[in-house]
Design a protein around this motif. Structure first.
Motif: not given
Length: 898
Positions: A300-328
């Motif tokens: 657990g000490a090695d686990l990275p601190e991660v930030e994330y955005t919780t997707l909703t129907a209202d903020n889907l436009s933020e996905l425009e930042a993802l272009e060309g290559e994504v992890v899914f």
């Protein structure tokens, strides 16, 4: 002042104990280098228990320095009767020492002395210095050392259950003092250490004598008072032996040790060294449970601190930042992705991670366009799971670029875990936990609160992203990039399509067969009861063994710890002479068909009246596919009853048929091609019966002589035995011939097919030099045991080196054919679909109107694959052995194989 507490560990005896405690699981305990690790693992478990319970300030682990000590000079036969240490244990001792060092524990050995003497001397010095001493051992000989401040803890069962010897405990249980234990030993001797004692004096007599006379010296001072003529006679005759044995049993508490008490301070785990050691041993559970000073999990000490955005129907436009290559990654709660609950998904890159538990968002254009646009590179773990998971949501995933599961497996086929955390940890990335650590397992499975769930999901995605460049670079070094891009990744998509399509099953046919088989089972049961003269549980090996070998007096071929062996190989030896055995074998066969196949397959039929088997692409060492849920590759075909099960597999549409194309003798053809043996190549080029050709050669028949079915069967066993690296013993067992004849046939085979012999020898030499072998597509299999000092292990590794390239290359060919076949069917607009791959066979379903075309098309695609597939044709420039394909069609799977 804190009380000093010294723990003394008997390194040799506890390593032995640990080894044999986990001996039945020895094959599960090996690391990536082929080192057996069961003793190291068990020893470490013991250390965890001991250190947690004892909380020592000081620790020393003592080991024997060699076989010869001062006791051997006293008595030549000392310990001479002991069995040789197993090689699997011997190889682990140096690593036990490495483990102790990494755990901050001092180790010590002393020439001409045993670990017991080091422990005895150190215990005395510590006792005199006011320490509390705890000795941990698997040897009751050390109980002589217990005193007011010294407790001897003897492991009773495995390495975890401990019996603590104090002076009070010894007196209560044995009726003597600890210092009198050596007198008992002197009288009764010791079979383990091989010293004699007094003839006919066992533990009870020895204790009785010592209670009465205090010591061996006391016995001989009062020898005239001994009652019992024979006992007195034995004591008089063996007086010298009694004194010698007492001396041999006495632990030297004044050994010339150079180590001081001040050297023994317990340092605690050396985190970096211990983590490296656990990685080297592949001890995932120990890695995960390591603790830091503040009590947090080391993992657990090695686990990275991660930030994330919780997707909703209202903020889907933020996905425009993802272009060309994504992890899914679509998060699932079970390995069977056809049925698993979908817990949520993560999509993004190292700059932006988006997560949600709302699966309806997957169908929103902003996400759908990313996943279905083939120009967008998608990085995943397990292509098939993600394709099928999304298909269940109506999406068609395309553009997959990097698959962590596939790439890790190709780099080393031993990397066949199917969990992101486990795969990442094996690759040296510890920023994500295995699913079991987050969700629990079985009845304890629980989905955590959203934030913890989302953190875990993002860490998985980070692992995929973080390992990508490193693993793709390794793939390139191995010359396996083409194998990944042109075979395994496209194949995953083909398999996903096959799995999603499924194959229709007539449940009524399964029920009908079950009814028929059950009637036969009842008939066999009554015959067995009549022959045995009593009713009993035929399914109980214990009851069956008692009936056969005690009540009926059949010869017992093999015994086990719990009774008589009733294994198939044992019963088959008895079958020709005892009718009851044939009935038992038939009974077993039918009950297994009912439970494993008829009931098992029916349980897997879905609401669409189909079964959707999963093909494990990253399991086997040879590259062959495995089938589970249900396993359709293992439906028995050697018996008529087993074959009849295939009647239940039918086309999914009226007016359609099943169509089968099967490579004929693919592995032998591969062997002929890669060995270049002229005789074998000529047989295939002339379309001769290779088994008849081999029979004529090894049985020295004239060219025109008839090859009897029996000789052909034996020649076939030799042909395929060579492919699978069979020994003469194995060939004899399989064919019923003598071991001597089997050895002669194999030798003759290699004389007649010298190219095969050279290929086999060259394969072994290549493996010895490089540590691995390769198939025609550069698929690697590592064989670390090839240079083992242990003959049996090395011999097994040599057989792998001979046969894996053949089996693996045959797997390459069928995989390439599947990819090509799928492409041709789509290109030509056929309705036909590939449903199953069963070893060297492809099974399709198609409208009757397409069957005649398929009879010509499918064999052409399959038998020309070495010339038309880019990967195989570039890897093998001159594959000059013709591939042969047999095709059939019919209304169900059974009739197409008639």
């Amino acid at each position: 002042m804190t009380e000093k507490k010294l723990v003394l560990i008997d390194g040799n005896s506890l390593t032995y104990k640990a080894f044999f405690a986990l001996y039945t699981s020895i094959d599960r305990f090996t690391n990536q280098d082929g080192l057996h690790t069961n003793a190291i693992y068990g020893f470490n478990r013991m250390l965890d228990d001991v250190l947690a319970k004892q909380q020592p300030t000081d620790v020393l682990a003592a080991f024997d320095a060699g076989k010869k000590t001062f006791r051997n000079k006293m008595y030549d036969g000392y310990k001479s009767g002991r069995a040789k240490m197993p090689d699997e244990l011997r190889e682990q001792f140096p690593f036990v020492l490495d483990l102790l060092k990494a755990r901050g524990i001092k180790t010590y050995e002393l020439k001409n002395y045993e670990a017991d003497d080091i422990i005895g001397t150190t215990a005395r010095l510590a006792d005199e210095a006011g320490y509390k001493v705890e000795i941990i051992t698997g040897d009751r000989d050390l109980t002589q050392l217990c005193s007011e401040n010294v407790t001897v803890n003897v492991s009773k069962k495995g390495v975890s259950e401990i019996e603590a010897y104090t002076p009070e405990y010894v007196e209560e249980n044995m009726g003597i003092r600890p210092d009198q234990i050596i007198d008992i030993k002197g009288l009764q001797g010791d079979n383990s250490d091989n010293y004699p004692g007094v003839e006919k004096v066992g533990p009870k007599t020895a204790i009785k004598l010592i209670k009465e006379y205090e010591s061996i010296e006391g016995i001989y001072q009062n020898i005239d008072k001994i009652s019992g003529k024979k006992l007195k006679e034995h004591l008089v005759n063996d007086e010298e032996q009694a004194y010698l044995s007492k001396k041999l049993a006495t632990i030297d508490v004044s050994a010339p040790i150079e180590i001081k008490l001040s050297d023994l301070q317990y340092q605690g785990p050396q985190s970096t060294e211990l983590i490296d050691f656990y990685k080297k041993m592949n001890f995932k559970s120990f890695l995960q449970s390591m603790t830091t000073e503040n009590g947090d999990s080391q993992m657990g000490a090695d686990l990275p601190e991660v930030e994330y955005t919780t997707l909703t129907a209202d903020n889907l436009s933020e996905l425009e930042a993802l272009e060309g290559e994504v992890v899914f990654n679509l998060e699932l709660d079970d390995e069977n992705y056809h049925q698993a609950n979908q817990l949520g998904f993560v999509i993004g890159n190292q700059s932006n991670w988006f997560v949600s538990q709302d699966l309806t968002l997957l169908n929103e254009p902003e996400i759908q366009n990313l996943l279905e646009d083939s120009s967008v590179k998608v990085d995943v773990f397990d292509t098939k799971a993600q394709i099928i998971g999304l298909r269940r949501n109506g999406l068609h995933l395309s553009g997959i670029n990097f698959d962590l599961l596939l790439v890790s497996y190709l780099i080393n086929t031993l990397n066949n875990e199917d969990d992101i955390g486990e795969v990442a940890n094996r690759q040296g990335y510890y920023g994500v936990l295995p699913d079991e650590d987050v969700y629990g397992k079985g009845k304890k499975f629980k989905v955590p609160e959203p934030d913890e769930l989302f953190q875990h999901m993002v860490r998985k995605a980070l692992a995929i992203s973080s390992l990508k460049e490193q693993l793709l670079s390794e793939l390139e070094k191995h010359q396996q990039s083409e194998l990944y891009r042109k075979m395994e990744l496209p194949l995953a998509a083909v398999l996903a399509e096959m799995e999603f399509q499924g194959i229709a099953v007539a449940a009524a046919t399964l029920d009908e067969l079950k009814s028929k088989f059950t009637e036969k089972v009842d008939e066999y049961q009554q015959k067995i009861y009549a022959e045995a003269g009593t009713e009993f549980n035929i399914g109980s090996p214990k009851q069956l063994g008692k009936i056969l070998f005690e009540e009926m007096g059949l010869p017992a071929i093999k015994k086990t710890k719990t009774g008589y062996s009733t294994a198939v190989d044992v019963l088959e030896q008895l079958a020709p002479n005892y009718p009851i055995i044939e009935n038992i074998l038939n009974y077993r066969q039918l009950t297994k068909l009912i439970s494993t196949y008829l009931d098992g397959i029916k349980a897997d039929i879905g609401s669409d009246n189909k079964v959707h088997t999963r093909y494990l692409q990253t399991l086997t060492q040879t590259g062959r596919l495995s089938s589970v849920d249900p396993n359709l590759q293992n439906i028995p075909v050697r018996t008529e009853e087993g074959r009849k099960i295939r009647e239940a597999f039918i086309p999914s549409h009226k007016g359609w048929k099943l169509f089968s194309s099967d490579y004929s003798q693919i592995e032998l053809r591969v062997l002929a091609a890669i060995s270049g043996d002229e005789h074998m190549k000529a047989a295939f080029a002339n379309d001769e019966d290779i088994h008849a050709v081999t029979a004529r050669k090894i049985f020295e028949l004239d060219q025109d002589a008839e090859v009897t079915p029996d000789l052909r069967r034996k020649a076939k066993a030799v042909n395929f035995g060579i492919v699978y690296g069979i020994s003469s013993y194995g060939l004899a067992h399989n064919t019923g011939i003598s071991n001597q004849d089997a050895k002669r046939f194999i030798e003759k085979y290699f004389i007649e097919y010298p190219g095969v012999k050279k290929y086999m020898d060259d394969s072994v030499e290549f493996a010895k030099e490089h540590g691995y072998i390769e198939t025609i597509s550069h698929r690697r299999r590592y064989i670390p045991e090839i240079n083992s000092k242990r003959f049996q292990q090395r011999q097994f590794a040599e057989r792998i080196a001979m046969n894996s390239p053949i089996q693996g290359s045959a797997a390459d060919i069928i995989k390439a054919a599947m990819i090509k076949m799928q492409a041709v069917l789509r290109e030509k607009g056929f309705s036909a679909k590939i449903l199953l791959q069963i070893h060297d066979e492809l099974i399709l379903e198609a409208p009757e109107s397409e069957i005649e075309v398929l009879k010509d098309l499918v064999p052409k695609v399959m038998d020309s694959i070495m010339q038309t597939d880019d990967l195989l044709s570039s890897a093998v420039k001159n594959f000059d052995v013709p591939l042969k394909v047999d095709s059939h069609s019919g209304s169900n799977w059974y009739v197409i194989k008639e």
